[in-house]
Design an enzyme around this catalytic site. Structure first.
Site, short mmCIF file in Angstrom:
data_model
loop_
_atom_site.label_atom_id
_atom_site.label_comp_id
_atom_site.label_asym_id
_atom_site.label_seq_id
_atom_site.Cartn_x
_atom_site.Cartn_y
_atom_site.Cartn_z
N GLY A 98 0.84 -1.20 0.00
CA GLY A 98 0.00 0.00 0.00
C GLY A 98 0.87 1.24 0.00
O GLY A 98 0.62 2.19 0.75
N HIS A 99 1.90 1.20 -0.81
CA HIS A 99 2.80 2.35 -0.93
C HIS A 99 3.69 2.18 -2.16
O HIS A 99 3.73 1.10 -2.78
CB HIS A 99 3.66 2.51 0.33
CG HIS A 99 4.47 1.31 0.68
ND1 HIS A 99 5.60 0.94 0.00
CD2 HIS A 99 4.30 0.37 1.63
CE1 HIS A 99 6.09 -0.16 0.53
NE2 HIS A 99 5.32 -0.54 1.52
N ALA A 100 4.38 3.25 -2.49
CA ALA A 100 5.43 3.21 -3.52
C ALA A 100 6.70 3.75 -2.88
O ALA A 100 6.67 4.31 -1.78
CB ALA A 100 5.04 4.07 -4.72
N ARG B 102 2.55 -0.74 -4.89
CA ARG B 102 2.36 -2.19 -4.72
C ARG B 102 1.46 -2.49 -3.53
O ARG B 102 1.47 -1.79 -2.52
CB ARG B 102 3.69 -2.93 -4.57
CG ARG B 102 4.29 -3.06 -3.18
CD ARG B 102 4.79 -1.77 -2.63
NE ARG B 102 5.66 -1.06 -3.55
CZ ARG B 102 6.95 -1.26 -3.67
NH1 ARG B 102 7.54 -2.11 -2.87
NH2 ARG B 102 7.67 -0.54 -4.50
N ILE C 44 6.01 6.69 -0.41
CA ILE C 44 4.81 7.46 -0.78
C ILE C 44 3.64 6.59 -0.33
O ILE C 44 3.40 5.52 -0.90
CB ILE C 44 4.72 7.72 -2.29
CG1 ILE C 44 6.00 8.39 -2.79
CG2 ILE C 44 3.49 8.57 -2.63
CD1 ILE C 44 6.18 8.33 -4.29
#
Ligand code: TYD
Length: 138
Positions: free
Chosen positions: A54-56, A101, A126
């Protein structure tokens, strides 16, 4: 060259099968990855309805392996979303920087090994999808 999500594919990891039936050994040597491994962590005991990721990352690259069991990795480059199943210890998924992802559908006993290019740095994350898409739009 701008990354397209379809360019991200599973990578074969060298597998050495024992001639006497003692099982397999897989090895990741430094020339396999496009980065030097700076950190290793792993996810385990993830409930079947749990979602990780749940982030990049701005810079960090990582290589994921399902050491045991299986899970799905949903990849998103801001335009296209795609799900890839990891279910073999001799297959890895290289996730470049700048890709959102989410990891989901963990099987019982699944272990996700993560080899990464940098020390832990919260500033490299992020974590808001709206921020990610706005960065991708430039
Ligand atoms: P996070 O990267 O968000 O996990 P996931 O993407 O698997 O859902 O990290 C979860 C928590 O663990 C967060 O508080 C940061 C912390 N953490 C560390 O302290 N060191 C690390 O190397 C990692 C990967 C996470």
């Amino acid at each position: 060259m701008p990354l397209h999500i379809n360019d991200i594919q599973l990578t074969d990891i060298k597998k050495i099968s024992d001639p006497d039936g003692r099982g397999n050994l897989s090895v990741i040597e430094n020339d396999v990855l496009p980065f030097e491994i700076k950190r290793v962590y792993y996810l385990y005991d993830v409930p079947s309805d749990g979602t990780r990721g749940g982030h990049a990352h701005k810079e960090l690259q990582q290589f994921l392996i399902a050491l045991s069991g299986s899970f799905d990795v949903v990849l998103d480059d801001g335009k296209t979303r795609r799900s890839i199943t990891l279910n073999r210890p001799n297959k890895g998924l290289l996730i470049p920087s700048g890709v959102w992802r989410e990891l989901e559908n963990f099987s019982a006993g699944a272990v996700c090994l993560s080899l990464v290019s940098a020390e832990y740095d919260e500033n490299d994350y992020i974590r808001e999808y709206s921020k990610f898409t706005s960065i991708k739009r430039g």
